[in-house]
Enzyme design. Structure first.
Site: not given
Length: 500
Positions: A299, A335
């Protein structure tokens, strides 16, 4: 997306059993999903001379295989024994194709129109792959089969290039990258000219590494519908095979009637993947790639590969969504919104809530960002405080060691580690004793639905919340970024009920 039988991809189901009765039974079972059945006679413990008495009257075309151990088979046969099989026993068995290894095919007087000449390499991609193809293609066999081991996803590139070459030359080819990193070749191969793709009868009966089961090929990945115009999206991470994201996004594609497929991409070197397969200005593969989900451990790494990053993702310091638009890559983070939505839905306000976050990866970053925006009081806990300290400093929160910590008095404990799933399914980031006094435990793991941490939290009287709602919420946002459409929750929920 409805399955069209008029455009049916050839799916071959290999059947590998130790005795004839079981082999026959599995063949009958395979007909539900198979266009062809491969009889792996090398799997039989004993090969009786009257095998033909049982192996006949199949309702699907049959590929006969007698694989030696050095090519991934189950029988330590000499060359002479293999040659005897093909010249004496094989002609007695009802079959449409014979899969014969390249070292033997020219030594046999066979009907070339029904021969698949094959080569398997379980160590990697050989440097002379093109020359290997040329040697096999020079034989009279009707179909060439080459299977190599993919150790990273970029090992799929030479396989796809080989399919492109064979297609341009009018040569029938089955080309497969084995292993989890090669799954894209099994799903996309037929749309790029592969003669067939292999699908196991079920998850426990795969005959090669990374072999997806046939029901998933057809009902999850809709392999019959994939063509060169199909919108391709996927999950980038390591590991990825435990993820239910393909069920979520493929259900969304189907419900919105979009010609799209979502594939797990097992990636070790994210920068090389983006350079060679993703970025439109440098990739070596012509494919209709539209978007990617990014999971651990990539990420932060992928941020270096993008042309533009959404300010929210910049603030979080992690990207979990990539959009491919013309010749540029755009990065987002869904997220944070996905994480906070279930908490706001249940508890309305988190202002002044005392929250412990366990973990220091991308999920922890998103959780911390979202909680601080809600004015919660956050403390970061980690096994390695030194390693986690930069994250704590990035968000200006305190960082403490999880060893010996007490969470008594905390309103929420957030598990943002992988402990509790996959290879760590029996583990928990904290001990049962440390949970005493916690009001609510929010475990971001979604598979399994109830983790060891959640069970131990219930035992001490705490409320619990799993990660499935976060997964669905952030996935819906991803899907909208890729397609411009909002998927219906009912289709996704039904897909998840089938797997969890």
């Amino acid at each position: 997306m409805q399955t069209s039988r008029s455009k049916r991809t050839r799916v071959c189901v290999p059947v590998c059993e130790k005795d004839l009765a079981a082999l026959r039974s599995s063949c009958d079972h395979a007909t539900e999903w198979a266009d062809l059945i491969e009889l792996r006679l090398d799997c039989l413990k004993d090969l009786p001379e009257d095998a033909a008495r049982v192996l006949n009257n199949f309702s699907r075309p049959v590929i006969l295989t007698f694989r030696p151990t050095e090519q991934g088979g189950h029988r330590d046969s000499t060359r002479a024994e293999r040659q005897a099989f093909w010249t004496t026993l094989a002609p007695q068995i009802e079959s449409d194709w014979w899969d014969v290894e390249g070292d033997l095919v020219t030594a046999l007087s066979l009907n070339s129109s029904r021969i698949i000449v094959s080569h398997h390499d379980f160590s990697g991609v050989p440097e002379d792959l093109e020359q290997l193809y040329e040697r096999l293609a020079s034989t009279p066999a009707a179909v060439v089969k080459i299977a190599v081991q993919a150790n990273d996803i970029t090992d799929c590139l030479p396989v796809f290039k080989l399919l492109d070459r064979a297609r341009s030359e009018g040569r029938e080819l089955i080309a497969i990258a084995m292993g989890n990193a090669g799954i894209a070749t099994r799903i996309l191969g037929p749309s790029r000219g592969s003669f067939l793709t292999y699908g196991a009868l079920d998850d426990d009966s795969a005959t090669a590494p990374g072999q997806v089961n046939a029901p998933k090929l057809r009902s999850l990945y809709h392999v019959d519908e994939i063509d060169r115009e199909t919108m391709i999206c996927g999950l980038v991470g390591l590991p990825v095979m435990h993820s239910v994201s393909p069920h979520v996004h493929n259900a969304a594609f189907a419900s919105e009637d979009i010609n799209g497929v979502y594939i797990p991409f097992e990636v070790r070197d994210a920068k090389e993947f983006f350079r060679r397969m993703v970025h439109p200005r440098s990739r070596e593969l012509s494919w209709n790639l539209h978007g990617l989900s990014i999971t651990a451990p990539h990420k932060q790494t992928v941020m270096e590969c993008l042309d533009w990053i959404d300010p929210k993702a910049e603030e979080i310091g992690a990207v979990n969504t990539v959009v491919v638009d013309r010749d540029r890559l755009f990065g987002y983070n869904t997220d944070a919104d996905g994480f906070i939505a279930p908490l706001i839905d249940r508890f309305k306000s988190l202002r002044e809530a005392r929250v412990a976050i366990v973990g220091a990866g991308g999920a922890a970053r998103a959780a911390m960002y979202a909680l601080l925006k809600q004015r919660a009081r956050v403390t970061l806990f980690a096994r390695d405080v030194v390693k986690a300290q930069p994250l704590a400093e990035f968000f200006d929160v305190s960082c403490e060691s999880i060893s010996g910590a007490s969470f008594d008095g905390y309103d929420f404990l957030i598990n943002a580690t992988p402990l509790g799933s996959g290879a760590h399914i029996d583990e928990s980031p904290v001990t049962a004793e440390q949970l005493n006094g916690v009001w609510c435990v929010y475990d971001l793991i979604y598979n399994p639905r109830e983790t060891r941490l959640m069970r131990e939290a219930v035992a001490v009287g705490a409320r619990t919340l799993g990660g499935l709602e976060m997964l669905v919420a952030q996935a819906k946002l991803q899907f909208e970024l890729w397609t411009g459409k909002k998927p219906t929750a009912s289709a996704i929920e039904q897909a998840l009920r089938n797997v969890l």
